[in-house]
Design a protein around this motif. Structure first.
Motif, short mmCIF file in Angstrom:
data_model
loop_
_atom_site.label_atom_id
_atom_site.label_comp_id
_atom_site.label_asym_id
_atom_site.label_seq_id
_atom_site.Cartn_x
_atom_site.Cartn_y
_atom_site.Cartn_z
N ILE A 155 -46.59 1.69 -9.36
CA ILE A 155 -45.85 1.63 -8.10
C ILE A 155 -45.85 3.02 -7.49
N ASP A 156 -46.00 3.08 -6.19
CA ASP A 156 -46.08 4.35 -5.50
C ASP A 156 -44.69 4.88 -5.17
N TYR A 157 -44.33 5.99 -5.76
CA TYR A 157 -42.99 6.56 -5.54
C TYR A 157 -42.99 7.80 -4.67
N GLY A 158 -44.15 8.25 -4.26
CA GLY A 158 -44.15 9.45 -3.43
C GLY A 158 -44.54 10.69 -4.20
N GLY A 159 -45.01 11.66 -3.47
CA GLY A 159 -45.63 12.82 -4.08
C GLY A 159 -44.68 13.93 -4.46
N LEU A 160 -45.27 15.05 -4.81
CA LEU A 160 -44.51 16.17 -5.33
C LEU A 160 -44.77 17.36 -4.43
N GLY A 204 -47.33 8.83 -7.62
CA GLY A 204 -47.37 9.14 -6.21
C GLY A 204 -48.71 9.72 -5.76
N LEU A 205 -49.59 10.03 -6.72
CA LEU A 205 -50.87 10.61 -6.35
C LEU A 205 -51.76 9.57 -5.66
N THR A 206 -52.52 10.03 -4.68
CA THR A 206 -53.52 9.14 -4.09
C THR A 206 -54.67 9.02 -5.10
N PRO A 207 -55.49 7.99 -5.01
CA PRO A 207 -56.59 7.84 -5.96
C PRO A 207 -57.46 9.09 -6.05
N SER A 208 -57.71 9.77 -4.91
CA SER A 208 -58.59 10.94 -4.99
C SER A 208 -57.88 12.13 -5.63
N GLN A 209 -56.56 12.26 -5.37
CA GLN A 209 -55.79 13.32 -6.05
C GLN A 209 -55.78 13.09 -7.55
N ARG A 210 -55.66 11.81 -7.89
CA ARG A 210 -55.59 11.46 -9.30
C ARG A 210 -56.91 11.80 -10.01
N ILE A 211 -58.01 11.49 -9.34
CA ILE A 211 -59.32 11.80 -9.90
C ILE A 211 -59.48 13.31 -10.05
#
Ligand code: ADP
Ligand code: ZN
Ligand code: ZN
Length: 661
Positions: A108-113, A204-211
């Protein structure tokens, strides 16, 4: 040149598939993903082996459509882990890999940091107990450690010192916390100290941030990886330490397939990489306590005091039965109101805890006893006043509240029980001069940055009262909090689950621990309708040992964990009879397998689940208890091969379940 790739697909199939590809066209390596044709669809496949000789198969081999990754995205260790999970959790390797690798299942998307809000921290002089713990862990040859330290005793500092030591020696560290709020808190705490070596994995990371984070870990650039449950799968090349803070927390167990427990995965990874697993809590799970004190295969380290001026809070049990009106409808008893006023006027802060969200818990008819239930689930609807709806907390079904009883048409209807939304409204009425904020899934869902904003405002004293569900119960560290109020301790107690008492106790001790973290005058008020209950009594004395030893006696007498291991099977289907039949067929096969292989396990008769229906699916259960979990897994594994279950029935297999509802 033509090469072949053996791949794993994200499907419940415990097997691998072979495709071919042209070497000149694709630069494909083991550890990358590729898109492949599968039946009439396309699937993202995990490449686990590449070879040149044409395999001898009597069907046509299909060609890989395209390569997804530029670089390797999962490691051999992860692939092996997926195979191990297949044996232990009976979930397929492809489902397992899909859970580990980003871009697969999403949280679940909770938002970034917000990285600019990081603050630096002065270096702390360790207490004698902290020094002893750090030294023992660093110099020991053992692999399993448990830091049992009261709330506020400075466990974090011990974790960080051990992590520093490992990182200075070139190792990588995974630091797990149970809750998103704590990911923020910890990231802030460590960023100044570990600088660009930190990778924070959060939902909260976008897929590209996560990668991008993933790459920093896989290349070894990041050496301190912080995150919740799924960060236990971080693709470290040189994993030497896993820290598992708040070991007792249920959120470490996944409630979807694969139903893994981060503690179990951590232990497996550490034993493969010859690293260390360091767990910690003020309220160890019964399983951990039993291992520490009776099996003694973990090194136990204790922190018995809060450092500096901080002391454990004074705890008062406030019996709501004495309140006017019988107590059932009392949100704020006299004790709590008086104490809150005092504390707030001193300029200090208050945390309030209630484990239930919504405004009222039930829509109830006094004439005929009707209770509004979800048409899709066997469970009552919760009233959300601001949204003006009745909502099912299991499936999200919503309906508009009725003004009369749908059953007998009487107007004598009312709402019973309360949740955080109602407490919020009461705060407005009772303490209009102080700012308050609510943290629960309802308020957090509105705005992605909400959690971080509220926690920052609370830290800066711009909010005086913080009200919340579990989100405020765990690990938060706010020095100016003097009073913690537990609105209704009973709310977790009367769940028909053998762990209800353990959970209530842990929650009460943990929430209490949020007060008095920098001073000696912390206070806790526990409001309850059951002041004589053992979990509540022991929690009010902060008697962890006393409670656990009592509870162990009960578990022993009933042969529940830690004295046995359990497997929980749920057969669910839209068709009630098919679900029931599947459970009884499966049961018969379990008995056959058990007899045939001479396995000792207790297999309970199939029955309908406590919650008989969820999302229109009828649910039947079988519970298995065995002293050796491998024996239990073996029976289930063989039985699933023998019995063909109707395609309209879904079987959930839960090894070491936390909930049996
Ligand atoms: P726990 O995780 O055990 O509940 P924390 O690690 O959050 O406790 O520590 C509680 C507080 O005590 C923090 O504010 C921390 O900075 C402080 N603290 C920890 N160790 C020391 C120490 N040796 N001296 C002074 N303060 C300390
Ligand atoms: Zn009625
Ligand atoms: Zn429902």
């Amino acid at each position: 040149m033509i090469s072949y790739a053996s791949v794993v697909l994200p499907l419940p199939l415990k097997t691998e598939f072979i495709y071919y590809f042209d070497n000149d066209k694709f630069d494909l390596k083991v550890g990358m993903r590729a898109v492949v044709p599968f039946g009439s669809t396309k699937k993202n496949a995990y490449v686990v082996r590449i070879f040149n000789e044409k395999p001898d198969l009597d069907f046509e081999i299909k060609e890989i459509i395209r390569v997804i990754d530029k670089d390797v995205i999962f490691t051999e260790e992860q692939y092996n882990l997926s195979l191990w999970m297949e044996k232990f959790y009976l979930s397929a390797r492809g489902e397992n890999l899909d859970t580990m690798v980003p871009g697969g299942k999403k949280d679940i998307d909770y938002g970034g940091l917000n990285s600019s809000s990081y603050e630096s921290k002065n270096i702390i002089n360790l207490t004698d107990e902290q020094i002893r713990a750090v030294e023992t862990i660093i110099h020991s040859e053992k692999n399993l450690f448990y830091l049992y330290g009261i709330t506020g005793s400075g466990k974090t500092e011990v974790f960080l010192r051990v992590a520093e030591n490992v990182i200075n020696n070139g190792g990588q560290v995974i630091y797990l916390v149970p809750e998103i709020t704590l990911t923020y808190q910890l990231a802030q705490q460590v960023s100044a100290r570990f600088k660009n070596k930190v990778a924070v994995l959060h939902s909260g990371l976008t897929p590209s941030q996560r990668i991008k984070m993933w790459r920093e870990i896989i290349t070894g650039k990041a050496s301190l990886i912080i995150g919740a449950r799924s960060a236990v799968f971080a693709p470290c090349k040189n994993l030497k330490l896993i820290i598992l803070d708040e070991e007792h927390e249920n959120s470490y167990k996944s409630s979807n397939t694969p139903r893994y427990h981060a503690r179990q995965i951590a232990q497996k990874r550490i034993s493969d990489t010859n690293g260390k697993l360091l767990m910690g809590s003020a309220t160890p799970s019964l399983e951990a306590w039993y291992r520490m004190n009776y099996i003694k295969d973990m090194v136990e380290l204790e922190l018995t005091k809060r450092p500096a001026l901080a002391q454990l809070p004074k705890i008062i049990v406030s019996d709501l039965n004495n309140e006017k009106g019988g107590g059932f409808s009392t949100l704020f008893g006299n004790d709590l109101i008086i104490e809150m006023n005092k504390v707030l006027l001193e300029g200090r802060q208050v945390i309030l805890f209630l484990n239930r969200r919504g405004y009222s818990r039930y829509f109830y008819c006094s004439s005929c006893g009707y209770v509004a239930k979800c048409p899709h689930c066997d469970i009552g609807l919760v009233y959300h006043k601001s949204k003006k709806i009745l909502e099912c907390h299991h499936c999200g079904y919503k309906t508009i509240p009725k003004i009369s009883c749908p059953n007998c048409h009487s107007y004598d209807v009312s709402y019973m029980g309360f949740g955080t939304e109602q407490v919020d409204a009461e705060l407005e009425r009772l303490f209009p001069n102080f700012k308050h904020a609510r943290l629960d899934t309802d308020t957090v869902a509105k705005d992605k940055k909400y959690i971080e904003k509220i926690l920052t405002d609370f830290k800066n004293n711009q909010i005086q009262i913080l009200l919340g569900t579990q989100m405020v119960a765990k690990g938060l560290n706010f020095p100016n909090v003097k009073l913690v109020g537990i609105i209704l301790a009973d709310s977790t107690l009367y769940v028909p689950d053998f762990r209800a008492s353990e959970r209530t106790f842990q929650l009460l001790v943990q929430v209490s621990g949020r007060s008095g973290r920098a001073d000696s005058d912390g206070e806790v008020i526990i409001q309850t309708l059951s002041p004589e209950n053992n979990a509540i009594k022991m929690a009010s004395k902060l008697d962890v040992k006393g409670f656990i030893e009592d509870e162990l006696k009960f578990r022993k007498a009933t042969n529940f964990p830690p004295f046995s291991r359990m497997i929980y099977l749920v057969f669910r289907s839209k068709n009630k009879m098919k679900a029931e039949k599947a459970s009884s067929d499966f049961y018969n096969e379990l008995i056959n397998v058990k007899t045939h292989y001479g396995i000792t396990a207790e297999i309970f008769n199939p029955s309908s689940c406590t919650i008989e229906k969820i999302r229109d699916n009828f649910r039947y259960q079988i519970l298995i208890k065995s002293s050796d979990i491998r024996q239990g897994i073996k029976i289930v594994d063989i039985a699933t091969e023998h019995v063909s279950i109707s395609s309209s029935v879904f079987l959930e297999i839960d090894i070491d379940p936390l909930d049996v509802l």
